[in-house]
Design an enzyme around this catalytic site. Structure first.
Site, PDB file in Angstrom:
ATOM      1  N   GLY A   1      11.656   5.620  24.886  1.00 45.55           N
ATOM      2  CA  GLY A   1      12.521   6.705  25.362  1.00 45.55           C
ATOM      3  C   GLY A   1      12.102   8.036  24.746  1.00 45.55           C
ATOM      4  O   GLY A   1      11.318   8.079  23.800  1.00 45.55           O
TER       5      GLY A   1
ATOM      6  N   GLY B   1      12.097  10.438  22.423  1.00 40.83           N
ATOM      7  CA  GLY B   1      12.577  10.553  21.048  1.00 40.83           C
ATOM      8  C   GLY B   1      12.495  11.969  20.523  1.00 40.83           C
ATOM      9  O   GLY B   1      13.095  12.316  19.510  1.00 40.83           O
ATOM     10  N   ARG B   2      11.720  12.795  21.205  1.00 40.49           N
ATOM     11  CA  ARG B   2      11.626  14.200  20.774  1.00 40.49           C
ATOM     12  C   ARG B   2      11.403  15.123  21.965  1.00 40.49           C
ATOM     13  O   ARG B   2      10.876  16.217  21.829  1.00 40.49           O
ATOM     14  CB  ARG B   2      10.506  14.376  19.765  1.00 40.49           C
ATOM     15  CG  ARG B   2       9.155  13.955  20.271  1.00 40.49           C
ATOM     16  CD  ARG B   2       8.091  14.514  19.403  1.00 40.49           C
ATOM     17  NE  ARG B   2       6.808  13.920  19.741  1.00 40.49           N
ATOM     18  CZ  ARG B   2       5.681  14.333  19.224  1.00 40.49           C
ATOM     19  NH1 ARG B   2       5.688  15.310  18.372  1.00 40.49           N
ATOM     20  NH2 ARG B   2       4.554  13.751  19.556  1.00 40.49           N
TER      21      ARG B   2
ATOM     22  N   ARG C   1       6.613  21.391  28.747  1.00 43.14           N
ATOM     23  CA  ARG C   1       5.706  20.592  29.586  1.00 43.14           C
ATOM     24  C   ARG C   1       6.217  20.600  31.016  1.00 43.14           C
ATOM     25  O   ARG C   1       7.416  20.480  31.258  1.00 43.14           O
ATOM     26  CB  ARG C   1       5.670  19.170  29.031  1.00 43.14           C
ATOM     27  CG  ARG C   1       4.807  18.216  29.812  1.00 43.14           C
ATOM     28  CD  ARG C   1       4.358  17.040  28.966  1.00 43.14           C
ATOM     29  NE  ARG C   1       5.418  16.075  28.698  1.00 43.14           N
ATOM     30  CZ  ARG C   1       5.253  14.993  27.945  1.00 43.14           C
ATOM     31  NH1 ARG C   1       4.093  14.737  27.376  1.00 43.14           N
ATOM     32  NH2 ARG C   1       6.248  14.162  27.726  1.00 43.14           N
TER      33      ARG C   1
ATOM     34  N   ASP D   1       3.716   3.328  28.454  1.00 42.41           N
ATOM     35  CA  ASP D   1       4.655   4.461  28.538  1.00 42.41           C
ATOM     36  C   ASP D   1       3.913   5.771  28.728  1.00 42.41           C
ATOM     37  O   ASP D   1       4.532   6.791  29.023  1.00 42.41           O
ATOM     38  CB  ASP D   1       5.530   4.535  27.279  1.00 42.41           C
ATOM     39  CG  ASP D   1       4.696   4.576  26.008  1.00 42.41           C
ATOM     40  OD1 ASP D   1       3.930   3.632  25.779  1.00 42.41           O
ATOM     41  OD2 ASP D   1       4.793   5.567  25.263  1.00 42.41           O
TER      42      ASP D   1
ATOM     43  N   ASP E   1       0.644  12.797  27.998  1.00 43.29           N
ATOM     44  CA  ASP E   1       0.709  12.473  26.582  1.00 43.29           C
ATOM     45  C   ASP E   1      -0.612  12.721  25.856  1.00 43.29           C
ATOM     46  O   ASP E   1      -1.411  11.815  25.647  1.00 43.29           O
ATOM     47  CB  ASP E   1       1.189  11.031  26.357  1.00 43.29           C
ATOM     48  CG  ASP E   1       2.126  11.020  25.163  1.00 43.29           C
ATOM     49  OD1 ASP E   1       1.797  11.689  24.181  1.00 43.29           O
ATOM     50  OD2 ASP E   1       3.176  10.362  25.224  1.00 43.29           O
TER      51      ASP E   1
HETATM   52  P1  AMP Z   1       3.897   8.876  21.822  1.00 41.64           P
HETATM   53  O1  AMP Z   1       3.005   8.317  20.767  1.00 41.64           O
HETATM   54  O2  AMP Z   1       3.929  10.390  21.838  1.00 41.64           O
HETATM   55  O3  AMP Z   1       3.669   8.280  23.151  1.00 41.64           O
HETATM   56  O4  AMP Z   1       5.394   8.490  21.360  1.00 41.64           O
HETATM   57  C1  AMP Z   1       5.831   7.183  21.274  1.00 41.64           C
HETATM   58  C2  AMP Z   1       7.328   7.166  21.058  1.00 41.64           C
HETATM   59  O5  AMP Z   1       7.670   7.750  19.809  1.00 41.64           O
HETATM   60  C3  AMP Z   1       8.127   7.903  22.117  1.00 41.64           C
HETATM   61  O6  AMP Z   1       9.323   7.210  22.334  1.00 41.64           O
HETATM   62  C4  AMP Z   1       8.381   9.227  21.450  1.00 41.64           C
HETATM   63  O7  AMP Z   1       9.500   9.890  21.975  1.00 41.64           O
HETATM   64  C5  AMP Z   1       8.605   8.813  20.015  1.00 41.64           C
HETATM   65  N1  AMP Z   1       8.334   9.875  19.043  1.00 41.64           N
HETATM   66  C6  AMP Z   1       7.141  10.438  18.769  1.00 41.64           C
HETATM   67  N2  AMP Z   1       7.283  11.392  17.829  1.00 41.64           N
HETATM   68  C7  AMP Z   1       8.586  11.449  17.490  1.00 41.64           C
HETATM   69  C8  AMP Z   1       9.369  12.224  16.575  1.00 41.64           C
HETATM   70  N3  AMP Z   1       8.813  13.153  15.792  1.00 41.64           N
HETATM   71  N4  AMP Z   1      10.687  11.981  16.518  1.00 41.64           N
HETATM   72  C9  AMP Z   1      11.260  11.057  17.294  1.00 41.64           C
HETATM   73  N5  AMP Z   1      10.596  10.297  18.169  1.00 41.64           N
HETATM   74  C10 AMP Z   1       9.268  10.481  18.272  1.00 41.64           C
HETATM   75 MG    MG Z   2       4.305   8.768  24.952  1.00 43.40          MG
END
Ligand code: AMP
Ligand code: MG
Length: 483
Positions: A88, A90-91, A174, A250, A260
């Site tokens: 989901g 997360g940021r 984005r 994802d 991403d």
């Molecule tokens: P990604 O590696 O960018 O595809 O992120 C994988 C997951 O980690 C996704 O659910 C992001 O929303 C979450 N995520 C990445 N960085 C953060 C952060 N700093 N705080 C909260 N969630 C994060």
């Molecule tokens: Mg991602």
């Protein structure tokens, strides 16, 4: 705010609460706009010219939200390095869908705008370096004519965030056709509620594939269309030497856009096993594995669609398997045609595949720059031209020229084809690092200059030679997920 021409709605907000969390960006202390993509803005019919910088900083930090935006964090799951997890936004916060004058709908999303229900142990924030990096690479991909999410703006938040060290916080805006991912389908499918799956499915068809609304087997058609789009996408990545770096399910969109930009980077010297991501120890997402992983991810997508493909589960599996198995042939054909274009070859000859493979093998064995090899073949001046005095290369070149003579056309014609697919510049790793370093110290000149050059990577321009140099220690270059 109306001066801007925002035309917001949020159809995803209207879906039931299983799909998202209703949440606003968490305001930041002292936002400062540092990059605004005016060309992208005008292609979206947005006009920021009458807005003060102070106001723009508030807008692109989420401190002040446009009218009609109903902001949400989207729920999704995904296979990360092969392991299924709930994820989901997360940021990230989707502030709404903007519709252009030509009735095209785009998600407008802030990345780095605070914690959500999906943040797990994260702080919901993003550091300046990775957000600027996403801006550079996504805009470079757009310049290369490769489907991608875009970057509209970057603000510094005026707050520091803690990573290994303390870093400046930032928020990226984005823009995407949508943020529906293979992982969104996986999340809904795992909930095993057929009405929810049907809702997501219909939403997706309406938004992205209206052409199959009336087909007999929409689910199978959707699968086939996505196979085709993802196949095209990966062929494009291979064309320019792009390594996504984290092809988790994802991070694969249903729209077919690259999404991403974490540990991604461009390959310098040709090596099919190139991996830049510090966490990809096994090379799962190496350059040469990208088509295999795309097929693996599409298989996960196919599994989600099984209940919609046929009531008889065995029949559905049979149809889905057949579709998935078409990937390889489709990919091989598209890849070979793409390589033919890179070499200016018209038509098809039996010898084409070995001609292509022999060139790649030579580049690999002699550690030659991938992008610059094609520049050389297009008669552009490049730094390491002595590489091409090599006898094996000279022999290969004679075969290539013989093959070109079978085109039955002029050098102008095949050079035109080559120049339309072989970039003269790519975001070189050492240059990206350099401009990010400068930007971290408030010098934005180098990043702006680089962005300007990457806008038209196929065009012959003065003063680009410093951007064409192969990164000196590319084999040691490491990238990070950028959280
Ligand atoms: P990604 O590696 O960018 O595809 O992120 C994988 C997951 O980690 C996704 O659910 C992001 O929303 C979450 N995520 C990445 N960085 C953060 C952060 N700093 N705080 C909260 N969630 C994060
Ligand atoms: Mg991602």
């Amino acid at each position: 705010m109306n001066k801007i021409n925002w035309n917001f709605e949020n159809t995803y907000f209207n879906l039931s609460k299983s799909f998202k969390e209703d949440i606003k960006p968490i305001p930041v202390k002292n936002p400062e706009l540092i990059l605004l993509n005016n060309e992208l803005a005008s292609s979206l019919n947005l006009d920021f010219s009458k807005i003060s910088n102070k106001e723009l900083s508030k807008i692109f930090s989420g401190n002040s939200l446009p009218e009609g935006s109903n902001s949400i964090a989207q729920a999704y799951a995904g296979h990360q390095f092969g392991h299924f997890t709930m994820l989901g936004d997360g940021r990230a916060i989707l502030i709404g869908e903007h519709t252009t004058k030509s009735n095209k709908k785009f998600d407008i999303q802030f990345k780095g705008s605070g914690k959500t229900a999906f943040s797990r142990n994260g702080d919901g924030r993003a550091a300046l370096g990775p957000m600027l990096r996403e801006y550079i690479i996504s805009e470079a991909m757009n310049g290369l004519n490769i489907p991608t999410t875009r970057s509209l703006a970057v603000v510094k938040t005026g707050e520091n965030i803690q990573r290994e060290t303390s870093l400046q916080g930032a928020i990226l805006t984005r823009v995407a056709l949508s943020h529906i991912r293979v992982g969104t389908f996986q999340y809904i499918a795992a909930r095993q509620k057929e009405d929810e799956l049907k809702t997501l499915f219909n939403y997706t068809i309406n938004r992205h594939y209206p052409e199959i609304k009336n087909s007999n087997n929409q689910a199978l058609d959707l699968l086939n269309l996505l196979i085709d789009r993802q196949c095209n996408l990966v062929v494009n990545w291979m064309r320019v030497g792009f390594i996504h770096g984290v092809m988790n399910t994802d991070n694969m969109t249903i729209s077919g856009e690259t999404i991403d930009y974490g540990p991604c980077a461009f390959m310098d010297t040709y090596d099919p096993k190139t991996v830049f991501s510090s966490i990809d120890k096994m090379g799962r997402y190496a350059y040469c594995n990208q088509p295999i992983i795309a097929k693996w991810n599409l298989s996960r997508f196919a599994e989600c669609l099984i209940p919609l493909i046929d009531k008889d589960q065995n029949k559905a599996i049979e149809l889905a398997t057949e579709a998935i198995n078409s990937f390889e042939k489709n990919y091989q054909e598209k890849w070979l045609n793409m390589m033919r274009d890179k070499l200016g070859l018209f038509g098809s000859e039996d010898e084409d595949k070995s001609l292509v493979l022999d060139l790649l093998t030579w580049m690999h064995q002699k550690k030659i720059d991938y992008t610059n090899t094609f520049c050389y073949l297009m008669n552009f001046k490049i730094q390491n031209s002595k590489d091409f005095k090599d006898l094996d290369f000279q022999n290969w070149k004679i075969r290539w020229q013989k093959r070109l003579s079978k085109n039955n056309n002029t050098p102008e014609k095949y050079l035109k084809l080559m120049r339309s697919v072989n970039p003269l510049v790519i975001p070189r790793n050492h240059i990206v690092e350099e401009v990010l370093n400068e930007a971290n110290q408030d010098n934005l000149k180098p990043i702006k200059k680089l962005l300007n050059i990457l806008k038209s990577p196929y065009a012959e321009k003065k003063n680009i030679s410093e951007y064409q140099i192969s990164s000196p220690s590319s084999d040691k270059y490491q990238t990070f997920c950028g959280t």
